[in-house]
Write an enzyme that holds these catalytic residues in place. Structure first.
Site, PDB file in Angstrom:
ATOM      1  N   GLU A 163      -8.607   1.241  -2.938  1.00  0.00           N
ATOM      2  CA  GLU A 163      -8.742   1.521  -1.363  1.00  0.00           C
ATOM      3  C   GLU A 163     -10.284   2.091  -1.187  1.00  0.00           C
ATOM      4  OE1 GLU A 163      -6.488   3.143   2.693  1.00  0.00           O
ATOM      5  OE2 GLU A 163      -6.128   4.228   0.741  1.00  0.00           O
ATOM      6  N   HIS A 179       0.916  -1.193  -0.015  1.00  0.00           N
ATOM      7  CA  HIS A 179       0.040   0.066  -0.122  1.00  0.00           C
ATOM      8  C   HIS A 179       0.878   1.289   0.011  1.00  0.00           C
ATOM      9  CE1 HIS A 179      -4.113   1.644   0.540  1.00  0.00           C
ATOM     10  NE2 HIS A 179      -3.515   2.712   1.286  1.00  0.00           N
ATOM     11  N   HIS A 196      -2.822  -2.942   4.916  1.00  0.00           N
ATOM     12  CA  HIS A 196      -1.912  -1.945   5.602  1.00  0.00           C
ATOM     13  C   HIS A 196      -2.446  -1.937   6.949  1.00  0.00           C
ATOM     14  CE1 HIS A 196      -5.025   0.388   3.820  1.00  0.00           C
ATOM     15  NE2 HIS A 196      -4.585   1.550   4.524  1.00  0.00           N
ATOM     16  N   HIS A 220     -13.370   2.602   3.299  1.00  0.00           N
ATOM     17  CA  HIS A 220     -12.200   3.367   3.814  1.00  0.00           C
ATOM     18  C   HIS A 220     -12.709   3.757   5.208  1.00  0.00           C
ATOM     19  CE1 HIS A 220      -9.295   7.016   4.034  1.00  0.00           C
ATOM     20  NE2 HIS A 220      -8.648   5.840   3.803  1.00  0.00           N
ATOM     21  N   ASP A 226       2.043   2.041   3.880  1.00  0.00           N
ATOM     22  CA  ASP A 226       1.184   3.402   3.625  1.00  0.00           C
ATOM     23  C   ASP A 226       1.857   4.734   3.253  1.00  0.00           C
ATOM     24  OD1 ASP A 226      -1.518   4.362   3.474  1.00  0.00           O
ATOM     25  OD2 ASP A 226      -1.749   4.521   5.727  1.00  0.00           O
ATOM     26  N   HIS A 279      -9.023  -1.222   7.159  1.00  0.00           N
ATOM     27  CA  HIS A 279     -10.265  -0.391   7.326  1.00  0.00           C
ATOM     28  C   HIS A 279     -11.520  -0.555   7.778  1.00  0.00           C
ATOM     29  CE1 HIS A 279      -8.287   3.490   6.334  1.00  0.00           C
ATOM     30  NE2 HIS A 279      -7.549   2.761   5.401  1.00  0.00           N
ATOM     31  N   ASP A 292       0.297   5.438  -1.211  1.00  0.00           N
ATOM     32  CA  ASP A 292      -0.878   6.380  -1.658  1.00  0.00           C
ATOM     33  C   ASP A 292      -0.219   7.572  -2.744  1.00  0.00           C
ATOM     34  OD1 ASP A 292      -3.538   5.635  -0.743  1.00  0.00           O
ATOM     35  OD2 ASP A 292      -2.519   5.818   1.248  1.00  0.00           O
TER      36      ASP A 292
END
Length: 340
Positions: A117, A14, A206, A144, A289, A185, A16
């Site tokens: 995600e 993961h 993650h 999420h 992350d 999440h 972003d």
């Protein structure tokens, strides 16, 4: 064959960068060229090479504030950006399967995979889910930070009590399409329901161990204990408020005191050690992350830091084979087991 003197390749679950790049440069790779050091990011090509980041499940995330077809369109834009990275940088190549990753590595290239995600990105449509699978999405995080209409999030009010009947349909369709069910999440109830519904290995792309840091984003032991039978993987992150109990307490309003430093590499190592103890070395991975958070732990500041993490685990008795399983072997197995 990898020798003991060669660096260990990392396939992280993961990162972003796609959304962060949108925020800082509107996806314009001339404005923010990751072939050059970009100190305002956690990720650029020089540090990827330094850290051994040889493959990445790039997160194609859009915020929950984007709803309906806007979320669908923005997620497609995120996938377009991953494609743009591969078009611009010869050392990056698009990948979907474990075989694709190995092929990229045989050429000395970085394998770029896609992970979605947030289930809000499909706007309640199995057809949209299939479209994203066609475009290469290999996992989807069911929620999420907010609930979807069919699944409860870890950080929202309990509404559905886990998965709804449609949520179970989503899981089944993901299995059919080769899109890994990602349980980062989601609420603990949703985790259990998804494990009941999925006949293929699941993923936590993650997430940490709740026994080490009591935050709802982390995975409780009664869920971890089910992972070996499922064949899945738990990929631990480096987010301070998920790895350090004092930082978690501050973020959840349990205390007004924020410790300094907010987290260190030792906090992260504790999660990996606990995960290994509960799920076994075959079911642990790395999903840091990076570029999804403002703060990172001392010693794990960016994507150049993976060798320090692996060295810290090696000092605690993890063998070379253990570290290779953690860094890439386990997630490659899950990719292969879920491929259609």
């Amino acid at each position: 064959m990898t020798t003991s003197s060669e660096p260990i390749r990392v396939l992280d679950g993961h990162n972003d960068l796609p959304w962060h790049h949108r925020e800082v440069a509107g996806y314009d790779l001339d404005v923010c060229d990751i072939a050059q050091p970009q100190t305002h990011l956690h990720t650029d090509l020089p540090r990827m090479r330094e850290g051994g980041l040889a493959a990445q499940l790039w997160s194609v995330w859009v915020p929950c504030s984007m709803e309906g077809e806007d979320a669908v369109a923005a997620t497609h834009e995120q996938i377009d950006f991953v494609g743009a990275l591969c078009d611009r940088y010869d050392e990056m190549v698009a990948a979907r399967t474990a075989a694709d990753v190995h092929a990229a590595w045989s050429e000395g290239r970085h394998a770029a995979l896609i992970g979605m995600e947030g289930g809000h990105s499909i706007n309640g449509s199995l057809d949209h889910l299939a479209d994203f699978a066609d475009r290469g999405a290999r996992y989807m995080t069911l929620t999420h930070n907010d609930n979807t209409q069919w699944a409860d999030s870890a950080t929202d009010k309990r509404v559905h009590g886990g998965l709804t009947d449609f949520g179970r349909e989503v899981v089944a369709r993901m299995n059919d399409l080769g899109v890994i069910v990602d349980l980062s999440h989601v609420s603990a109830e949703t985790m259990h329901h998804a494990l009941d519904a999925s006949w293929l290995p699941v993923m936590f792309s993650h997430s940490g161990a709740r026994a080490i840091c009591d935050h709802p984003r982390n995975v409780p032991d009664d869920v971890l204990e089910r992972i070996p039978a499922n064949g899945g993987i738990v990929m631990a992150n480096v987010v301070p408020k998920f790895v350090n109990q004092a930082r978690a307490d501050a973020s959840l309003g349990r205390t007004d005191v924020v410790p300094e430093p907010v987290a260190t590499i030792e906090h992260v190592v504790a999660h990996f050690e606990h995960l290994r103890e509960v799920v076994g070395i075959e079911h642990v991975g790395i999903g840091a992350d990076y570029d999804g958070v403002d703060e990172t732990p001392v010693g794990l500041e960016d994507v150049a830091s993976y060798p320090r993490l692996l060295a810290a685990l090696g000092e605690r008795g993890w063998s070379r084979a253990d570290l290779e399983a953690l860094a890439h072997g386990n997630v490659l197995r899950v990719l292969e087991a879920t491929q259609v």
